[in-house]
Structures are given as C-alpha cells and as structure tokens.
Design an enzyme around this catalytic site. Structure first.
Site, PDB file in Angstrom:
ATOM      1  N   TYR A  22       0.826  -1.280  -0.134  1.00  0.00           N
ATOM      2  CA  TYR A  22      -0.013   0.185   0.144  1.00  0.00           C
ATOM      3  C   TYR A  22       0.798   1.323   0.147  1.00  0.00           C
ATOM      4  O   TYR A  22       1.360   1.800   0.885  1.00  0.00           O
ATOM      5  CB  TYR A  22      -1.073  -0.210   1.299  1.00  0.00           C
ATOM      6  CG  TYR A  22      -1.808  -1.130   1.146  1.00  0.00           C
ATOM      7  CD1 TYR A  22      -2.200  -2.061   0.095  1.00  0.00           C
ATOM      8  CD2 TYR A  22      -2.455  -1.495   2.541  1.00  0.00           C
ATOM      9  CE1 TYR A  22      -2.951  -3.123   0.270  1.00  0.00           C
ATOM     10  CE2 TYR A  22      -3.272  -2.613   2.646  1.00  0.00           C
ATOM     11  CZ  TYR A  22      -3.660  -3.346   1.543  1.00  0.00           C
ATOM     12  OH  TYR A  22      -4.634  -4.380   1.410  1.00  0.00           O
ATOM     13  N   LEU A  53     -18.324  -3.125   2.983  1.00  0.00           N
ATOM     14  CA  LEU A  53     -19.022  -2.301   2.397  1.00  0.00           C
ATOM     15  C   LEU A  53     -19.253  -2.112   1.003  1.00  0.00           C
ATOM     16  O   LEU A  53     -19.724  -1.067   0.310  1.00  0.00           O
ATOM     17  CB  LEU A  53     -19.019  -0.883   3.060  1.00  0.00           C
ATOM     18  CG  LEU A  53     -19.194  -0.755   4.692  1.00  0.00           C
ATOM     19  CD1 LEU A  53     -18.895   0.479   5.074  1.00  0.00           C
ATOM     20  CD2 LEU A  53     -20.368  -1.383   5.185  1.00  0.00           C
TER      21      LEU A  53
END
Length: 323
Positions: free
Chosen positions: A56, A203
């Site tokens: 990341y 989500l």
C-alpha cells in the site's frame, strides 16, 4: 466493542482497514493528520484490529500506522501482508523465504515494532509452493517476529495445504452482501479447520453505504470508475441490493453501512470485518454496528439477496485470486 477469535488471536469484531488512507480512495490527496486522528480514535473506541500491507503505497501506509500507534503498540493487533513486492528481484508475486524475511524486516521497521500479530501472504505465489512459504513463516513465528499467520484470497485447497504445515489463524478475502463467492467452499473449510475470516471491503467499496448511485460523485482518479460492478448496466442492477439494505436500516434505526456490517457479524463467530475510512465520523458509524442486532427475519431477507452483477475485479486481478 465485542471481541472475537481468529484462530486463537483475539481481535475487535470490527476492525479498521487502513489502505484507503494512502492509496486508491485518496481523491485529491492524502491527509495523514486526519488519518492518524482516525486511527487513534479507533483505538479509543476499542477497535484493536488494524490492517495494512507493504504494497500500500508502497510502504507509506505501514509508516502511517507506525506513527499512529506509537506509544500504544500494546493496545492494538497489527496485521500486515507480504508477497506483492519482490525483495529478490523477481517479477510478479514473490513468496520465497528470502523475500519474506526481507519483507518482514522492512514492515517491522516501518511499523515501529519488533513483532507483527498477524502476517498474511497477500496473494498466492504460483511459482512457490505454499508449503515452502508457510514453512518460512513458521520459522518467523518461532523467532518471535510473527505471532500468527494468514492467507489472503486463497482457494480452499490451498488453505488446507497451508494449515497442514502450520496453523493458519485467518483468511482475508472480500465478503459482503454483494460478494458471497466464498460461501461455497472457502467458508466451510475455515469453519472445519477453526480458522477466522477477515472480510475486506465489507461495504462493497462504499456502495453498500447507499451514498453511491452514480459515478458522478467519484473523483476522476477513483479506481471504481473502471470496476465492472460500478460500470454500465451493472451499477443500476446492483442498486437493488443497497435499496433492500436501506429498508432494513430504516426498520432498525441504523445506517445502511451499519446494517451491512451487522449482517456480516450475524454469520457467526470468528468473522471480523475491516471497513476502511480515514474519517472519524465514518469510523464511529462503522464501529457502532457492533451493537446492532438484526432479527432472524431481517437476516433471512438479506441472505436471499442475489449477489452483485459483474466481476469484483478487473480480469488481471481476478486471475490472481482463489488460487
């Protein structure tokens, strides 16, 4: 915040995925100060499980986490990942023992710690037998540098092979009301072996919050603009999922995001989703889902929803999962 066990590792039932604080969802740019405030607020709320990876950035996300938890290391469970960055000069995934050792040393330095609580293979390396990879990880456990090991986006057969060499504490993969592939083979294997599940993107990359009904509000660089589930007719078809989630949310006086997370928690023990956000208000909203209890009828309604239309990743990324 309630606690659950991932193969013997106790974590908060809702964790925090930190990736989006540095890459992919940053829009106009990073705001490390805001992100650090959010991470520290998470710890205050009892969110102990923080998830990052060396790729990341690369590297900057681990550095961010290290700054945020300085002085509070004993209050958190740090999870990071290796394997998508080669430290031996190979092209593509690299889960060779030499690369793993170099990767871990770098992660420990950036995180400001001498051990990682949960160390994942980020993607299965097709050129290195998983037994060899897990054997190297077991040596790092014996050395005290790693407490527990995990796999990410691995097939059920691979999970079984890895677990036979050294206990796997957790498997991380995408799981939500619009991604339920793992219910066929992976989740039954985890239940059988006593391995925990860490759903990422619980989500639906923000879709299940109800806040995305078109691409108009997304930054021009947002990767979701090219994701198959957000493009063409798929986006319109997938709105039926969030509409049902919103109806249940109205019934329980919660937000759609909270209902989506509560549904995951209702699937049983040993499941610890890691919704990502860099905002304190969203963090507080997500964390509050731990206290929401859906009725049997509401869970059944959500269970009956057809998963999302469209592949969950681009073709090259799909080729790297479920190996």
């Amino acid at each position: 915040m309630h606690i659950t066990s991932l193969g013997g590792l106790d974590v908060s039932r809702i964790g925090l995925g930190v990736m989006g604080m540095s890459v992919f969802y940053t829009g106009a740019g990073r705001d490390d100060a805001e992100s650090i405030r959010t991470i520290r607020r998470a710890v205050d709320l009892g969110v102990t499980h923080l998830d990052t990876a060396e790729v990341y950035g690369p590297y900057v996300n681990e550095e961010l986490v290290g700054r945020a938890v300085k002085g509070r290391r004993d209050e958190v469970v740090l999870a990071t990942k290796f394997g998508l960055v080669s430290h031996t000069g190979r092209a593509g995934p690299d889960s060779t023992p030499a690369s793993i050792r170099a990767a871990l040393d770098g992660s420990l330095r950036r995180l400001g710690t001498d051990y990682v609580d949960l160390y994942y293979q980020h993607r299965v390396d097709p050129d290195t037998p998983v037994e060899e990879t897990v054997g190297a990880l077991s040596e790092l456990v014996a050395a005290g540098k790693v407490r527990h090991i995990g796999l990410s986006e691995a097939a059920a057969a691979t999970i079984r092979r890895a677990h036979a060499v050294h206990p796997v504490a957790a498997v991380q993969t995408e799981y939500s009301l619009w991604t339920r592939d793992l219910e066929v083979e992976v989740l039954p294997a985890l239940r059988e072996l006593g391995i925990g599940l860490v759903p990422y993107s619980p989500l639906g990359h923000g879709f299940l919050t109800g806040g995305i009904r078109s691409l108009d509000g997304l930054d021009a660089t947002d990767w979701r603009r090219t994701n198959p589930r957000f493009t063409g007719d798929n986006l319109t078809r997938n709105l039926r999922i969030v509409d049902e989630v919103s109806e249940v949310a109205h019934e329980v006086e919660a937000t759609p995001a909270q209902v989506a997370l509560a549904w995951l928690l209702a699937q049983g023990d040993g499941i610890a989703p890691i919704p990502g956000t860099r905002r304190v208000d969203r963090l507080e909203e997500n964390s509050a889902a731990d206290s929401i209890r859906l009725t049997t009828e509401q869970v059944a309604r959500l269970n009956d929803l057809t998963p999302a239309s469209g592949d969950r990743h681009s073709a090259p990324d799909m080729a790297a999962i479920d190996r």
